[in-house]
Design a protein around this motif. Structure first.
Motif, mmCIF file in Angstrom:
data_model
loop_
_atom_site.group_PDB
_atom_site.id
_atom_site.type_symbol
_atom_site.label_atom_id
_atom_site.label_comp_id
_atom_site.label_asym_id
_atom_site.label_seq_id
_atom_site.Cartn_x
_atom_site.Cartn_y
_atom_site.Cartn_z
ATOM 1 N N MET A 51 8.209 65.253 7.414
ATOM 2 C CA MET A 51 9.251 65.023 8.419
ATOM 3 C C MET A 51 9.024 63.742 9.216
ATOM 4 N N ALA A 52 7.901 63.034 8.952
ATOM 5 C CA ALA A 52 7.613 61.834 9.733
ATOM 6 C C ALA A 52 8.690 60.781 9.524
ATOM 7 N N GLY A 53 9.120 60.643 8.259
ATOM 8 C CA GLY A 53 10.151 59.647 7.969
ATOM 9 C C GLY A 53 11.446 59.903 8.712
ATOM 10 N N PRO A 54 12.073 61.080 8.540
ATOM 11 C CA PRO A 54 13.317 61.366 9.263
ATOM 12 C C PRO A 54 13.169 61.322 10.776
ATOM 13 N N MET A 55 12.040 61.797 11.309
ATOM 14 C CA MET A 55 11.845 61.774 12.759
ATOM 15 C C MET A 55 11.757 60.342 13.271
ATOM 16 N N HIS A 56 11.062 59.498 12.502
ATOM 17 C CA HIS A 56 10.955 58.091 12.887
ATOM 18 C C HIS A 56 12.328 57.430 12.868
ATOM 19 N N ALA A 57 13.118 57.757 11.851
ATOM 20 C CA ALA A 57 14.468 57.185 11.747
ATOM 21 C C ALA A 57 15.337 57.631 12.914
ATOM 22 N N LEU A 58 15.240 58.905 13.285
ATOM 23 C CA LEU A 58 16.041 59.409 14.406
ATOM 24 C C LEU A 58 15.593 58.809 15.727
ATOM 25 N N GLN A 59 14.306 58.609 15.882
ATOM 26 C CA GLN A 59 13.803 57.969 17.099
ATOM 27 C C GLN A 59 14.306 56.529 17.200
ATOM 28 N N ALA A 60 14.344 55.843 16.060
ATOM 29 C CA ALA A 60 14.852 54.472 16.050
ATOM 30 C C ALA A 60 16.331 54.448 16.427
ATOM 31 N N ALA A 89 12.531 45.709 11.000
ATOM 32 C CA ALA A 89 11.916 47.011 11.268
ATOM 33 C C ALA A 89 11.681 47.747 9.949
ATOM 34 N N PRO A 90 10.607 48.545 9.865
ATOM 35 C CA PRO A 90 10.273 49.248 8.612
ATOM 36 C C PRO A 90 11.180 50.455 8.375
ATOM 37 N N LEU A 91 12.450 50.205 8.334
ATOM 38 C CA LEU A 91 13.444 51.236 8.067
ATOM 39 C C LEU A 91 14.497 50.652 7.135
ATOM 40 N N PRO A 92 15.196 51.487 6.384
ATOM 41 C CA PRO A 92 16.257 50.951 5.522
ATOM 42 C C PRO A 92 17.310 50.207 6.348
ATOM 43 N N ARG A 93 17.707 49.047 5.869
ATOM 44 C CA ARG A 93 18.670 48.237 6.618
ATOM 45 C C ARG A 93 19.984 48.990 6.886
#
Length: 283
Positions: free
Chosen positions: A1-10, A104-108
Motif C-alpha cells: 500500500m506504500a505506492g497508493p498511499m504515497h500517490a494520495l499524499q502527493a 517527482a517519482p510518480l507517474p506523470r
C-alpha cells in the motif's frame, strides 16, 4: 500500500497547495463571481419579460429567465476557472515550477490528474459561492433533495472536463503573452454558442442554423444541460457520455503533450519551460 498511499499524499499536497494559494487571492474569487452575478442581476432582470421560456424539458412549468440561465452561469464559473488554471500552468512552466513537479517519482499522468483535481476543487468552491449569492438575491435553484447526488455528479464532471480542457490548452500556449488571445478563441465561442443563455430549439426556430449546429456539438452545451436536467431529476440523455468522453480525450491529449519525449520536451526546447534539456522533466 506504500505506492497508493504515497500517490494520495502527493495529490492531497498538490490540492492543498492550490487551495491555500487561492485563499490568499481574494481578488481572484471576486473577479470569478462578478461576471456571472452581473449577468444574473442585470442581464437576466432586463430580459426577464423579453425571453419567454415555454414549457419544455426538463421543466414542468414556466420558469423565470434567471432560473433558466443559472446553470449556464454556474458553467461560466467552471469554465473561467478552468481557463485560469491553464494560465497558472503556463506561468508555472515559464518559472520552471512545472519541470520541478514533473520530476517527482510518480507517474506523470497522476501528477497532472492531481493538478486537474485541484482545479476542479477550486471550481466547485467558486460555484458554491455563486449559488449562495444567487440564492441571496432571489434566484433559488432546486439543488437539494433526492436529485442532489445527480447534481453533484454533473458539477464534478463538468469541472473536471473544463479543467482538462485548460490543461490541454496549457500544452499549446507557449508564453503568457499569448494567453489572452487564445482564451478569446476558446471561452467566448464555447460560452455563447451553447445553451447557457438560450435553449437549442430557440436557435433552430430563429433560423440560426450554423449556430444551432455548433451548439449541438459543443461539449459545454452538454455540461450545462447535464446540470440543468440533474437539478430536476430528469434523464440528461447523451450529455454525461459526451462530457466524460471529452474529459478523457482532453486529459489524454494533455498527458501526451506533457511527455518530454513528445510535447513538453519540445515546448521547453523552444523556451517555454525553464531552460533545461528537453528530457530533463522525465520521471
Amino acid at each position: 500500500m506504500a505506492g497508493p498511499m504515497h500517490a494520495l499524499q502527493a495529490m492531497r499536497a498538490i490540492v492543498w497547495r492550490e487551495v491555500a494559494k487561492f485563499s490568499r487571492q481574494t481578488g481572484r474569487l471576486v473577479s470569478a463571481l462578478v461576471r456571472p452575478l452581473l449577468w444574473l442581476a442585470v442581464f437576466a432582470a432586463g430580459f426577464r419579460n423579453v425571453f419567454g421560456m415555454a414549457i419544455a424539458e426538463p421543466y414542468d412549468t414556466y420558469i423565470a429567465y434567471d432560473v433558466y440561465i443559472a446553470p449556464g452561469l454556474i458553467g461560466m464559473v467552471l469554465l473561467f476557472n478552468g481557463m485560469q488554471s491553464s494560465l497558472a500552468m503556463v506561468y508555472d512552466r515559464e518559472m520552471g515550477l512545472m519541470r520541478l513537479l514533473l520530476t517527482a517519482p510518480l507517474p506523470r499522468p497522476w501528477i497532472l490528474f492531481s493538478k486537474l483535481t485541484a482545479t476542479a476543487v477550486l471550481s466547485l468552491l467558486q460555484a458554491l459561492a455563486f449559488v449562495l449569492i444567487a440564492w441571496a438575491i432571489g434566484t433559488e435553484l432546486p439543488l437539494w433533495g433526492p436529485q442532489t447526488p445527480q447534481v453533484l455528479l454533473a458539477l464534478v464532471s463538468a469541472a473536471l472536463m473544463l479543467g482538462a480542457l485548460g490543461l490541454l490548452l496549457s500544452v499549446h500556449v507557449k508564453q503568457l503573452e499569448n494567453f489572452a488571445g487564445t482564451m478569446n478563441f476558446v471561452i467566448f465561442p464555447m460560452y455563447f454558442m451553447s445553451t447557457a443563455l438560450y435553449p437549442l430549439w430557440k436557435l433552430e426556430e430563429s433560423g440560426a442554423a450554423w449556430v444551432y449546429q455548433i451548439a449541438r456539438f459543443n461539449p459545454f452545451t452538454h455540461a450545462v444541460e447535464w446540470m440543468r436536467y440533474a437539478m430536476y431529476g430528469k434523464d440528461p440523455g447523451w450529455a454525461p457520455w459526451i462530457v466524460l468522453g471529452t474529459l478523457a480525450l482532453c486529459f489524454g491529449l494533455a498527458a501526451w503533450g506533457y511527455d518530454p519525449q513528445r510535447g513538453f520536451g519540445a515546448l521547453t526546447k523552444r523556451g517555454g519551460g525553464g531552460g533545461g534539456p528537453p528530457g530533463g522533466a522525465g520521471g
